[in-house]
Design an enzyme around this catalytic site. Structure first.
Site, PDB file in Angstrom:
ATOM      1  N   CYS A 124      -3.408  34.310   8.915  1.00 61.80           N
ATOM      2  CA  CYS A 124      -3.275  34.698   9.563  1.00 61.80           C
ATOM      3  C   CYS A 124      -2.933  33.468  10.995  1.00 61.80           C
ATOM      4  CB  CYS A 124      -4.448  35.284  10.056  1.00 61.80           C
ATOM      5  SG  CYS A 124      -4.890  36.589   9.339  1.00 61.80           S
ATOM      6  N   TYR A 184       3.983  19.128  10.919  1.00 63.18           N
ATOM      7  CA  TYR A 184       4.728  17.862  10.819  1.00 63.18           C
ATOM      8  C   TYR A 184       6.506  18.359  11.316  1.00 63.18           C
ATOM      9  CZ  TYR A 184       0.879  15.255   9.105  1.00 63.18           C
ATOM     10  OH  TYR A 184      -0.497  15.089   8.169  1.00 63.18           O
ATOM     11  N   ARG A 194       1.803  20.572   5.643  1.00 68.13           N
ATOM     12  CA  ARG A 194       2.742  19.547   6.512  1.00 68.13           C
ATOM     13  C   ARG A 194       4.189  20.405   7.159  1.00 68.13           C
ATOM     14  NH1 ARG A 194       6.050  16.681   4.194  1.00 68.13           N
ATOM     15  NH2 ARG A 194       5.893  14.751   5.296  1.00 68.13           N
ATOM     16  N   GLU A 251       0.896  -1.123   0.229  1.00 70.30           N
ATOM     17  CA  GLU A 251       0.178  -0.039   0.327  1.00 70.30           C
ATOM     18  C   GLU A 251       0.716   1.034  -0.421  1.00 70.30           C
ATOM     19  OE1 GLU A 251      -1.920  -0.285   3.353  1.00 70.30           O
ATOM     20  OE2 GLU A 251      -3.214  -2.180   3.083  1.00 70.30           O
TER      21      GLU A 251
HETATM   22  N1  LLP Z   1      -2.047   2.299   4.121  1.00 71.40           N
HETATM   23  C1  LLP Z   1      -2.849   2.662   5.907  1.00 71.40           C
HETATM   24  C2  LLP Z   1      -3.383   1.874   6.496  1.00 71.40           C
HETATM   25  C3  LLP Z   1      -2.063   4.305   5.746  1.00 71.40           C
HETATM   26  O1  LLP Z   1      -3.192   4.409   6.677  1.00 71.40           O
HETATM   27  C4  LLP Z   1      -1.161   4.961   4.985  1.00 71.40           C
HETATM   28  C5  LLP Z   1      -0.817   6.459   5.521  1.00 71.40           C
HETATM   29  C6  LLP Z   1      -0.954   4.304   4.307  1.00 71.40           C
HETATM   30  C7  LLP Z   1      -0.783   3.016   3.485  1.00 71.40           C
HETATM   31  C8  LLP Z   1       0.168   5.387   3.151  1.00 71.40           C
HETATM   32  O2  LLP Z   1       1.079   5.456   3.263  1.00 71.40           O
HETATM   33  P1  LLP Z   1       2.209   6.350   3.067  1.00 71.40           P
HETATM   34  O3  LLP Z   1       3.158   5.050   1.930  1.00 71.40           O
HETATM   35  O4  LLP Z   1       2.518   7.193   2.245  1.00 71.40           O
HETATM   36  O5  LLP Z   1       3.885   6.191   3.734  1.00 71.40           O
HETATM   37  N2  LLP Z   1      -0.498  12.421   6.285  1.00 71.40           N
HETATM   38  C9  LLP Z   1       0.697  12.452   6.473  1.00 71.40           C
HETATM   39  C10 LLP Z   1       0.872  11.469   6.038  1.00 71.40           C
HETATM   40  C11 LLP Z   1      -0.227  10.189   7.251  1.00 71.40           C
HETATM   41  C12 LLP Z   1      -0.038   8.476   6.264  1.00 71.40           C
HETATM   42  C13 LLP Z   1      -0.460   8.088   6.759  1.00 71.40           C
HETATM   43  N3  LLP Z   1      -1.592   6.654   5.830  1.00 71.40           N
HETATM   44  C14 LLP Z   1       2.269  13.286   6.095  1.00 71.40           C
HETATM   45  O6  LLP Z   1       1.819  14.432   5.244  1.00 71.40           O
HETATM   46  O7  LLP Z   1       3.954  12.930   6.388  1.00 71.40           O
END
Ligand code: LLP
Length: 431
Positions: free
Chosen positions: A356, A330, A326, A287
């Site tokens: 603001c 974070y 972001r 994923e």
């Molecule tokens: N699968 C599940 C169940 C997830 O919760 C997520 C991400 C992914 C796959 C994909 O993860 P990736 O490969 O993108 O790391 N907004 C945050 C990241 C939140 C991730 C949430 N879940 C950021 O901007 O760093």
């Protein structure tokens, strides 16, 4: 900064001195003139290249890459990925609607994750015939069985187990420890699969795990998958064979510098999984979200003002935290590149938006080439969790989005208008 070669981590480059910054074969200056700013620009070629890296690294296995829609849910990007063999990881009924709008035949390649699925979302997914539900609690499993019984449609499920593995990343995006809200304690897994083995509305289809996001080392993935594999073998012995292991997403990128070797990273990740899954012959689901789309995208913004306050210099842009949250959320780092770099000594500046809030910044105390009002800048690596996490805070219409495919640039989402923002509201008080 990088070249446009396939080995580079980003498609943004200056093809020749004085040309300004390009996305692949398309000038960002030209795109800004044509579509305005702020503007998200994505490279389709780069997204497909990343998808291929995953598909090739796992070629020895029956593998399905289920792109995590939440990273960037633009319909055009979903359609592109579907055309090239991707499935999807969704976390809401809305994301399922998106996937079906972009790729109507792909329900059978969809996994549904998330800790709080509603009965309506389950019904929609059951009726659509998705591949599997990644179930995150006993209560959810009970609810799923109930919905399946009502609809007379058997539900394929995987338990999303929580392996209690520490993944070095920002605390907001780490998910694999027992203290987090995600998944079912892996030690309860065997008993739970057994407890529903006789249920005619539930089919134990797989098992899933996701330990967090922006994880740079392959080790925690290996550790998590080893634990999952052990449980799969126990289940086998207990007469509950599963079709698939879903290894989740989470592979991180390098938001700094330009020498990141994406292909080597994916190979290292694949090797860690292969080692952990030694002897496993079933299907592997993955994923990835960020790894496929982050570096393919940039947020293009125009400098409005350059302002001094005491000892600080602020570069104020027409993009803001509502467009890319972001850094504020974070403390994330995004490289900032002038589209036409000016000669002169670099200056230490804060790059901020017009919202603001003091949290409305893209960079603090960053040394950048001189910038003046009217200049364009590109915030790099903004293809994942950029537009997807944007908002209308301060009643700011969200940016337009452009997808660059070879020599062509295509508008894939028009800029919002204030009328779009006001449309759902009801303000006339009738007596
Ligand atoms: N699968 C599940 C169940 C997830 O919760 C997520 C991400 C992914 C796959 C994909 O993860 P990736 O490969 O993108 O790391 N907004 C945050 C990241 C939140 C991730 C949430 N879940 C950021 O901007 O760093």
């Amino acid at each position: 900064m990088t070249s446009a070669s396939t080995a580079s981590p980003r498609p943004f480059h200056i093809p020749q001195p004085g040309s300004g910054l390009y996305c692949g074969a398309v000038s960002l200056g030209k795109l800004a003139r044509q579509f305005g700013t702020p503007l998200y620009v994505y490279s389709a070629d780069q997204i497909l290249e990343r998808l291929r890296l995953f598909q090739q690294a796992f070629a020895g296995h029956d593998t399905l890459v289920c792109y995590a829609v939440k990273a960037n849910s633009a319909l055009a990007i979903l359609a592109l990925l579907a055309q090239h063999g991707a499935g999807f990881d969704i976390v809401s009924g809305g994301e399922l609607e998106r996937v079906l709008a972009a790729a109507p035949d792909s329900a059978g390649r969809v996994v549904f994750s998330g800790v709080g699925k509603t009965p309506a979302e389950m019904d929609f997914a059951l009726e659509s015939g998705i591949l599997e539900f990644n179930v995150e609690s006993e209560a959810e499993l009970e609810l799923l069985a109930d919905r399946a019984r009502r609809l007379k449609r058997k539900a394929r499920f995987a338990l999303r187990v929580n392996p209690d593995v520490f993944a070095e990343t920002h605390p907001y995006i780490s998910t694999g420890l027992r203290e987090h809200k995600f998944g079912i304690d892996i030690r309860r897994g065997l008993a739970l699969y057994k407890s529903v083995a006789g249920n005619r509305w539930l089919e134990a289809h797989g098992i899933s795990v996701h330990i967090g996001s922006q994880i740079r080392s392959a080790d925690p993935f290996g550790a998590a998958l080893e634990r999952v594999h052990r449980l799969v073998r126990q289940l086998d012995r207990a007469g509950i064979p599963l079709c698939s292991i879903d290894a989740g997403g989470g592979l991180g990128i390098d938001y700094h510098g330009g020498s990141f070797d994406a292909a080597a990273k994916v190979r290292e990740y694949a090797q860690a999984l292969e080692n952990a899954l030694d002897g496993y012959t079933g299907r592997l689901l993955l994923e990835p979200g960020r790894f496929l789309v982050a570096q393919a995208g940039a947020l293009l913004a125009r400098v409005l003002h350059v302002k001094r306050n005491g000892s600080k210099t602020f570069v104020i842009t027409d993009a803001a935290m509502n467009d890319l949250i972001r850094p504020a959320l974070y403390q994330a780092h995004h490289e900032i590149v002038p589209v036409r770099p000016r000669a002169g000594k670099p200056r230490v500046v804060d790059v901020v938006g017009p919202v603001c809030e003091s949290g409305d910044f893209f960079a603090r105390d960053r040394s950048l080439a001189p910038l003046a009002p009217g200049d364009l800048i590109a915030l790099l690596d903004a293809g994942a969790y950029g537009m997807a996490q944007s908002s209308n805070y301060n009643t700011r219409p969200r940016p337009a989005e452009v997808l660059v495919e070879g020599r062509k640039a295509r508008l894939i989402r028009r800029r919002e208008t204030i009328a779009d923002l006001l449309a759902p509201e009801i303000h006339v008080i009738e007596d």
